[in-house]
Design a protein around this motif. Sequence first.
Motif, PDB file in Angstrom:
ATOM      1  N   GLU A 194     -13.980  18.391   2.344  1.00 32.24           N
ATOM      2  CA  GLU A 194     -12.487  17.993   3.594  1.00 32.24           C
ATOM      3  C   GLU A 194     -13.309  16.506   3.563  1.00 32.24           C
ATOM      4  O   GLU A 194     -12.946  15.290   3.049  1.00 32.24           O
ATOM      5  CB  GLU A 194     -11.182  18.185   4.308  1.00 32.24           C
ATOM      6  N   LYS A 241     -13.941  14.251   0.351  1.00 31.29           N
ATOM      7  CA  LYS A 241     -12.751  13.710   0.484  1.00 31.29           C
ATOM      8  C   LYS A 241     -13.205  12.363   1.219  1.00 31.29           C
ATOM      9  O   LYS A 241     -13.181  10.718   0.375  1.00 31.29           O
ATOM     10  CB  LYS A 241     -12.035  14.241   0.023  1.00 31.29           C
ATOM     11  N   SER A 284     -16.145  10.298   0.364  1.00 29.54           N
ATOM     12  CA  SER A 284     -15.852   9.663  -1.067  1.00 29.54           C
ATOM     13  C   SER A 284     -14.794   8.111  -0.873  1.00 29.54           C
ATOM     14  O   SER A 284     -15.039   6.841  -1.323  1.00 29.54           O
ATOM     15  CB  SER A 284     -15.260  10.423  -1.887  1.00 29.54           C
ATOM     16  N   ALA A 343      -7.166   9.565   1.133  1.00 28.15           N
ATOM     17  CA  ALA A 343      -8.331  10.691   1.031  1.00 28.15           C
ATOM     18  C   ALA A 343      -7.220  12.084   0.540  1.00 28.15           C
ATOM     19  O   ALA A 343      -6.781  12.925   0.046  1.00 28.15           O
ATOM     20  CB  ALA A 343      -9.009  10.967   1.142  1.00 28.15           C
TER      21      ALA A 343
END
Length: 383
Positions: free
Chosen positions: A183, A186, A189, A319
């Motif tokens: 998680e 994500k 990112s 995300a």
Amino acid sequence: MSVSKMKDKNGKPVKDKNGIQKYKVKINYKRPDGSTRWLTRICAGKSNADRLEMQLINQYKDNPKQDMTFKALVDYYFVLKKNDLRLSTYRKKQEHYINNIAPYFDNILLSDIDIKKANNWKITMDNKNISVTTKNSILATFNSFLNFAVENEYIEKNPLKKIGKFKDANALEKSVNFYTPEEFKKFISVAYAQAQKTGCYDYYVFFSILYLTGVRKGECHALRWRNVDFTTNRMYIKTSISQKLGRFAGGYVETRPKNKSSVRDFTIPKILADILKDQMYRQQQTITDWNTDGFICGYFHPLSDSQIDNLNRKYAAEADIKKIRIHDFRHSFVSFLINNNIPVTEIAHRVGHSSTEQTLKTYSHLFHNLDEVSANLLNSIDI
């Protein structure tokens, strides 16, 4: 009556942990039975000692010890504790006292504060539109005052001990929320993509530090380049920043960390070291006279708490993962270590807990999750 410097057996000055000279304040007062007693108190700093002497003289003049008012106790408490408490803690206690305790107890004698008055106060507080967490924080402040009174023999026992904490009957059992590594990948990112788009990498770095070190938000705010040694890849936590105190000091206040054990250092992972080196390079390219006194995130001043909260919400939504609180990044770090069987002593050191007991209490449910893992491991023994 006297105020005198404290000295050790070798005649050297006795100072507190902040290096401030300690003073002994002595006054003579009359008890209800007509006998006289000497009262001795210890205080750091000459001005505090002089103020304490006058306060004690006014307090005990023509009044027996048992007739001390609650307000007089609290005034004495704040004089004595000013150099012992963190600024944020000191001001939080003052705020709790002024808004939620003083209106009900200031003019009451300590000897008259009983369980009935304590319960009536609790009922009043229960009807206030504030969170249970805040109510219990106020109760803890109240308890600290009356425990202080017991320690100094103003009263025999603390009546608050019998009223219990505030509870929310409709609340679900409290749980610690966190991101798994998948998680967080994500989340970060999205943060990195936003940094590339805007050219501002401060928030990407801030969230990376939180997740990869488990430091508190205030500790992360206070990180300067001098707090990182890239030769050994060690990070040094020495101060903390609070923006909640900004209304008193024009933006933010830098203090010592939460407790003694919060002053610590530890090795950071290579991935974080690389992130920090890139951040340093970017700052050095854009900031004239760059030096290690600058903040890692923000350089000239700490990042805004409100903007951090906004971006935390934005990144999680983009995300497509759940949103967690800023403090839950710390929980995420601990969860990762626990699930990889890192000893609790190492975890306690890294997060700055005063004891392993504190770590076990805070994250007991996560350690319980290892129960099945332990059983499966034992089942693998061939006997």
